[in-house]
Enzyme design. Structure first.
Site, PDB file in Angstrom:
ATOM      1  N   ALA A  50      -9.083 -33.398 -15.043  1.00 15.75           N
ATOM      2  CA  ALA A  50      -8.621 -32.982 -16.367  1.00 15.75           C
ATOM      3  C   ALA A  50      -9.457 -33.687 -17.416  1.00 15.75           C
ATOM      4  O   ALA A  50     -10.088 -34.707 -17.144  1.00 15.75           O
ATOM      5  CB  ALA A  50      -7.137 -33.322 -16.548  1.00 15.75           C
ATOM      6  N   ALA A  89      -9.466 -34.879 -21.712  1.00 15.13           N
ATOM      7  CA  ALA A  89      -8.668 -35.084 -22.911  1.00 15.13           C
ATOM      8  C   ALA A  89      -9.599 -35.285 -24.095  1.00 15.13           C
ATOM      9  O   ALA A  89     -10.805 -35.061 -24.002  1.00 15.13           O
ATOM     10  CB  ALA A  89      -7.745 -36.285 -22.719  1.00 15.13           C
ATOM     11  N   ILE A 110     -10.524 -38.099 -25.800  1.00 10.96           N
ATOM     12  CA  ILE A 110     -11.464 -39.223 -25.773  1.00 10.96           C
ATOM     13  C   ILE A 110     -11.728 -39.728 -24.355  1.00 10.96           C
ATOM     14  O   ILE A 110     -12.332 -40.781 -24.177  1.00 10.96           O
ATOM     15  CB  ILE A 110     -10.974 -40.390 -26.659  1.00 10.96           C
ATOM     16  CG1 ILE A 110      -9.617 -40.927 -26.164  1.00 10.96           C
ATOM     17  CG2 ILE A 110     -10.896 -39.969 -28.109  1.00 10.96           C
ATOM     18  CD1 ILE A 110      -9.167 -42.181 -26.906  1.00 10.96           C
ATOM     19  N   VAL A 155     -10.001 -37.485 -16.677  1.00  6.83           N
ATOM     20  CA  VAL A 155      -9.184 -38.028 -15.591  1.00  6.83           C
ATOM     21  C   VAL A 155      -9.763 -37.602 -14.246  1.00  6.83           C
ATOM     22  O   VAL A 155     -10.112 -36.431 -14.052  1.00  6.83           O
ATOM     23  CB  VAL A 155      -7.725 -37.552 -15.716  1.00  6.83           C
ATOM     24  CG1 VAL A 155      -6.884 -38.090 -14.566  1.00  6.83           C
ATOM     25  CG2 VAL A 155      -7.137 -37.991 -17.060  1.00  6.83           C
ATOM     26  N   ASP A 206       2.411 -37.882 -29.181  1.00  2.00           N
ATOM     27  CA  ASP A 206       1.354 -36.895 -28.943  1.00  2.00           C
ATOM     28  C   ASP A 206       1.935 -35.684 -28.235  1.00  2.00           C
ATOM     29  O   ASP A 206       1.629 -35.410 -27.073  1.00  2.00           O
ATOM     30  CB  ASP A 206       0.242 -37.532 -28.104  1.00  2.00           C
ATOM     31  CG  ASP A 206      -1.035 -36.693 -28.102  1.00  2.00           C
ATOM     32  OD1 ASP A 206      -1.075 -35.685 -28.830  1.00  2.00           O
ATOM     33  OD2 ASP A 206      -1.966 -37.039 -27.374  1.00  2.00           O
TER      34      ASP A 206
END
Length: 436
Positions: A131, A133, A135, A138, A281
């Site tokens: 995955a 994001a 910044i 993963v 978030d």
């Protein structure tokens, strides 16, 4: 020119293309009006094309631009359907995708953060990211003791890119205002900047995750993975398997949608009481429904500290609105500085403005829909309507800004889910001041 400066120039050029593209569409729109084009149709066409370009550009970037795009994405449910449809898929992609780092770069970061012998800490490590994001990205791995883990690695140069993006975005915040009616974009950008500076140090994120994991340990509805190891730019935590919330929004059954909505609302309202923290978030990429039915929480980079939980006055305001007590509501709003100094407002006008927002708490169960949220956005953004004049009289004190933004974001997700949720019972249980 080195690779990093070259990329920075490319990023700036992409962001700078946004206002130029919008300017061209505005001129074109004026031209169509001069030859008798329908104003509403032209505005809809311009807004749709603007949104398409904005999210196409943001979707190619990491850092602050992608983070801002993710923050906007939860408000998609508030955009009129004829405008939202063309770019809804782009929003969904933005919530969970970004160009990956090459393996050699990932290995270099891991060596810098976990030591030159980092490979011995893992039984296996997948070089392909699972995955991405704003910044960091993963990777799936197996820890040396056999546990499956998620390894979050921060992009090199993410700090410079993040701050540069936010400075650039602030220059044309008015452009984005057309995409999210009823949402003040400039304060959103300022608040995001403060949060993202904190996110750059993964040690703080790991500490927040540990606190959430402790507060929700053994919970039957919410699961927070434990932190296995952490460093300033790397976090290793337990691996989660499940169905991403974005998938449920896109193709889930009614039962899955209602279940996901229930779990999300429970987490949002209970965390400040149980952990004295607010997960700040809220976008679908940070949640998944696990195979055992619990809601898994994936990211703790943006968190607000609430030592006393959700402020009691918010619960009291909500109760007074539900109980149809406009005079008492206005008095409390003035006391808590929700009314701008020197503004003369009538209690009934304030009540009429706020009452629709508490509609989800009147029945035992409420179905959150895009149409309901669109109606609220249209109501407060129509410059000709009385409610729009009321907006100019109201103020959002700084201590409530983040709570308001997160609650609005969570509400946007509930509307994307089209979920029917027992919101009243959840708020009754967790919101101080709501029942007494």
């Amino acid at each position: 020119m080195t690779d990093i400066p070259r990329k920075a120039v490319q990023r700036t050029a992409k962001l700078a293309s946004l206002p130029l593209g919008v300017a061209g569409r505005v001129v074109g729109g004026w031209g169509k009006r001069l030859i008798g084009g329908d104003a509403e149709e032209i505005n809809a066409e311009m807004a749709a094309k603007t949104a398409e370009q904005v999210f196409a550009v943001l979707g190619q970037l990491k850092g602050g631009a992608m983070k801002f795009g993710q923050a906007l994405s939860v408000f998609e449910a508030a955009v009129p359907e004829e405008l939202a449809a063309p770019y809804r898929e782009a929003l969904t992609k933005l919530q969970s995708s970004a160009p990956p780092l090459p393996a050699r770069t990932v290995h270099r970061v891991l060596a810098e953060q976990l030591g030159s012998g980092w490979t011995r800490r893992f039984a296996s490590f997948d070089n392909e990211p699972a995955a991405a994001a704003s910044i960091g990205q993963v990777h799936h791995a197996v820890w040396h003791d056999g546990r499956e883990v998620a390894v979050k690695v921060q992009y090199p140069g993410a700090d410079e890119a993040l701050l540069a993006d936010l400075r650039q975005l602030q220059r044309f915040s008015r452009l984005f205002q057309t995409l999210v009616p009823g949402v003040e974009v400039k304060p959103l950008l300022a608040e995001l900047r403060d949060r993202m500076v904190e996110e750059l140090d993964y040690r703080g994120e790991a500490d927040y995750q540990r606190a959430f994991a402790k507060a929700f340990h053994g919970d039957e509805q919410i699961f927070v993975p434990k932190v296995v190891a952490s460093a300033p730019k790397v976090v290793v935590s337990e691996w989660l398997e499940g169905t991403p919330l974005a998938t449920i929004i896109r193709s889930g059954t009614a039962e899955q949608r209602d279940r996901a909505g229930l779990l999300l609302a429970e987490f949002h309202f209970s965390a400040p009481f149980r952990a004295h923290l607010l997960h700040a978030d809220p976008h679908p990429g940070n949640f998944m429904v696990l195979d055992d039915g619990r809601l898994g929480i994936l990211d703790f980079g943006a968190v607000a500290r609430l030592p006393q939980g959700i402020p009691r006055p918010l619960g009291v305001m909500t109760r007074l609105a539900l109980e149809n007590k406009p005079a008492e509501l206005l008095e409390l709003l003035r006391t808590e500085h929700f009314i701008r100094p020197g503004m003369e407002v009538h209690a009934e006008d304030v009540f009429d403005y706020l009452a629709p927002f508490v509609e989800p708490l009147r029945p035992e169960r409420f179905r959150f829909t895009r149409r309901w949220l669109q109606a609220q956005a249209e109501r407060v953004s129509d410059l000709r309507a009385p409610d729009s004049r009321m907006v100019r009289s109201l103020n959002l004190p700084p201590q409530y800004l983040l709570i308001h933004r997160v609650t609005l974001g969570a509400t946007g997700i509930l509307c994307q889910l089209n979920a029917e949720v027992p919101a009243k019972s959840i708020v009754t249980r967790w919101q101080p001041g709501f029942t007494d």
